[in-house]
Design a protein around this motif. Structure first.
Motif, short mmCIF file in Angstrom:
data_model
loop_
_atom_site.label_atom_id
_atom_site.label_comp_id
_atom_site.label_asym_id
_atom_site.label_seq_id
_atom_site.Cartn_x
_atom_site.Cartn_y
_atom_site.Cartn_z
N GLN A 227 35.39 32.07 20.18
CA GLN A 227 34.18 31.69 19.45
C GLN A 227 32.97 32.46 19.96
O GLN A 227 32.12 32.90 19.19
N LEU A 228 32.91 32.65 21.28
CA LEU A 228 31.82 33.43 21.86
C LEU A 228 31.85 34.86 21.31
O LEU A 228 30.80 35.42 20.97
N GLY A 229 33.04 35.44 21.24
CA GLY A 229 33.17 36.78 20.71
C GLY A 229 32.75 36.88 19.25
O GLY A 229 32.12 37.86 18.84
N LEU A 230 33.12 35.88 18.47
CA LEU A 230 32.72 35.87 17.05
C LEU A 230 31.20 35.75 16.91
O LEU A 230 30.59 36.45 16.10
N ASN A 231 30.62 34.86 17.71
CA ASN A 231 29.16 34.67 17.65
C ASN A 231 28.41 35.93 18.06
O ASN A 231 27.34 36.24 17.53
N ALA A 232 28.97 36.64 19.05
CA ALA A 232 28.32 37.86 19.55
C ALA A 232 28.73 39.10 18.76
O ALA A 232 28.27 40.20 19.07
N GLU A 233 29.57 38.91 17.73
CA GLU A 233 30.05 40.01 16.89
C GLU A 233 30.72 41.11 17.71
O GLU A 233 30.50 42.30 17.50
N LEU A 234 31.53 40.67 18.69
CA LEU A 234 32.30 41.63 19.47
C LEU A 234 33.46 42.17 18.65
O LEU A 234 33.86 41.55 17.66
N GLY A 235 34.00 43.30 19.09
CA GLY A 235 34.99 43.98 18.27
C GLY A 235 36.43 43.73 18.63
O GLY A 235 36.77 42.84 19.44
N THR A 236 37.29 44.55 18.06
CA THR A 236 38.74 44.39 18.18
C THR A 236 39.23 44.46 19.62
O THR A 236 40.15 43.74 20.00
N ILE A 237 38.64 45.33 20.42
CA ILE A 237 39.12 45.52 21.79
C ILE A 237 38.94 44.25 22.60
O ILE A 237 39.81 43.86 23.40
N TYR A 238 37.81 43.58 22.40
CA TYR A 238 37.57 42.31 23.11
C TYR A 238 38.66 41.30 22.76
O TYR A 238 39.23 40.66 23.65
N PHE A 239 38.95 41.18 21.48
CA PHE A 239 39.95 40.20 21.04
C PHE A 239 41.36 40.61 21.47
O PHE A 239 42.23 39.76 21.66
N ALA A 240 41.59 41.91 21.66
CA ALA A 240 42.86 42.36 22.21
C ALA A 240 43.00 41.87 23.65
O ALA A 240 44.09 41.46 24.09
N GLY A 241 41.90 41.89 24.40
CA GLY A 241 41.92 41.36 25.76
C GLY A 241 42.22 39.87 25.77
O GLY A 241 42.98 39.38 26.63
N ILE A 242 41.67 39.14 24.82
CA ILE A 242 41.95 37.71 24.68
C ILE A 242 43.44 37.50 24.38
O ILE A 242 44.07 36.59 24.93
N ALA A 243 44.01 38.35 23.53
CA ALA A 243 45.42 38.24 23.18
C ALA A 243 46.31 38.47 24.40
O ALA A 243 47.30 37.76 24.61
N VAL A 244 45.94 39.43 25.23
CA VAL A 244 46.70 39.68 26.47
C VAL A 244 46.61 38.46 27.39
O VAL A 244 47.62 38.03 27.98
N ALA A 245 45.42 37.89 27.51
CA ALA A 245 45.24 36.69 28.34
C ALA A 245 46.09 35.54 27.82
O ALA A 245 46.67 34.79 28.60
N ALA A 246 46.15 35.39 26.50
CA ALA A 246 46.96 34.32 25.90
C ALA A 246 48.44 34.53 26.22
O ALA A 246 49.17 33.57 26.53
N TRP A 247 48.88 35.79 26.16
CA TRP A 247 50.28 36.09 26.51
C TRP A 247 50.55 35.74 27.97
O TRP A 247 51.61 35.20 28.31
#
Length: 288
Positions: A227-247
């Motif tokens: 949600q923080l990333g969406l609010n800050a309009e961060l890009g794909t690379i940030y969310f890729a980092g989140i995906a790695v953390a989830a894994w």
């Protein structure tokens, strides 16, 4: 005892030979610094926060061993620590805590920002009082989460000269959830010993639901960071980092499926990569 032997005992007392705690404290501080600056922060500010993290983690370990001096000798994992084994006196541990805290506070004053300096006072109080909480509250890991989140508002204050709580509060909550998750895994290693000596922990409180609650805490932390990333309009690379953390969180669930103490400890250590994945994603996303 020689001078070199005493220095080695102090090195072990402050856990400098086991830097995992430094990294776990540093990652959320770096998240906050990069978000607050919108990229690479001032080198001076970065240096102050990195060195301050090392100093305060070391100070926290010293006061922790003072607080646990009557418990550590009865726990297999901690019985050889310098205070527990008698190589360092309790008074020496307290003095070291005070000296390291004062150095860290002096370093903070170099920023010449009064609000940030004032925020350092409750941060030091949290660090110094956490080790005693396991005697009084059933989930001291939540208190540790607050102590490990103190750098977040300080980072925003140092860079933006204000604390935007609409951003800071969700980030703090995300970090507290993460801290409780990984420190529960850590507490699962000592659960049997803690039950015998009467120390409280989230692993004891959660009981047979421990892994489920750890999973929910990891999930809550990740959702808040998304949600923080969406609010800050961060890009794909940030969310890729989140995906790695989830894994990595899912991997920790897998290796702890039998609650083997050694596996729980490996899962705890694995959270270093969890925090790093989020930071690397944030770093790269804000660099391009």
């Amino acid at each position: 005892m020689t001078y070199r032997e005493k220095l080695n005992d102090y090195w072990q007392l402050t856990r400098m030979h086991r830097p995992i705690g430094i990294f776990l404290l540093l990652w959320p501080t770096l998240w906050a610094l990069w978000i607050a600056a919108g990229g690479f922060p001032s080198p001076h500010v970065l240096l102050v926060f990195v060195l301050g993290t090392v100093l305060m983690r070391s100070a926290g370990c010293a006061i922790n061993d003072f607080a646990d001096r009557d418990f550590d000798p009865h726990v297999a994992r901690t019985k050889d620590r310098p205070v527990a084994s008698g190589r360092v006196t309790p008074e020496e541990a307290v003095r070291l805590f005070v000296v390291l805290s004062l150095i860290a506070f002096g370093l903070l004053t170099s920023l010449k920002d009064v609000p940030t300096i004032l925020l350092g006072i409750p941060a030091a109080i949290l660090a110094g009082s956490y080790p005693f909480m396991k005697r009084w509250i059933s989930i001291p890991q939540a208190y540790l989460g607050l102590a490990f989140s103190a750098g977040i508002p300080m980072a925003f204050s140092a860079i933006q000269h204000q604390v935007p709580w609409a951003i800071v509060l969700p980030l703090v909550i995300a970090n507290v959830c993460w801290v409780v998750a990984y420190d529960t895994l850590y507490a699962m290693v000592d659960r049997e010993d803690d039950l015998k000596i009467g120390v409280k922990s989230s692993a004891i409180l959660f009981g047979r639901h421990d892994r489920l609650i750890v999973a929910l805490l990891h999930a809550t932390s990740l959702l808040l960071l998304i949600q923080l990333g969406l609010n800050a309009e961060l890009g794909t690379i940030y969310f890729a980092g989140i995906a790695v953390a989830a894994w990595l969180a899912a991997y920790q669930q897998w290796i702890t499926r039998d609650r083997d103490p050694q596996a729980c400890f490996r899962a705890f250590l694995n959270n270093n990569y969890f925090g790093a994945a989020i930071f690397i994603g944030l770093l790269l996303d804000l660099s391009f």
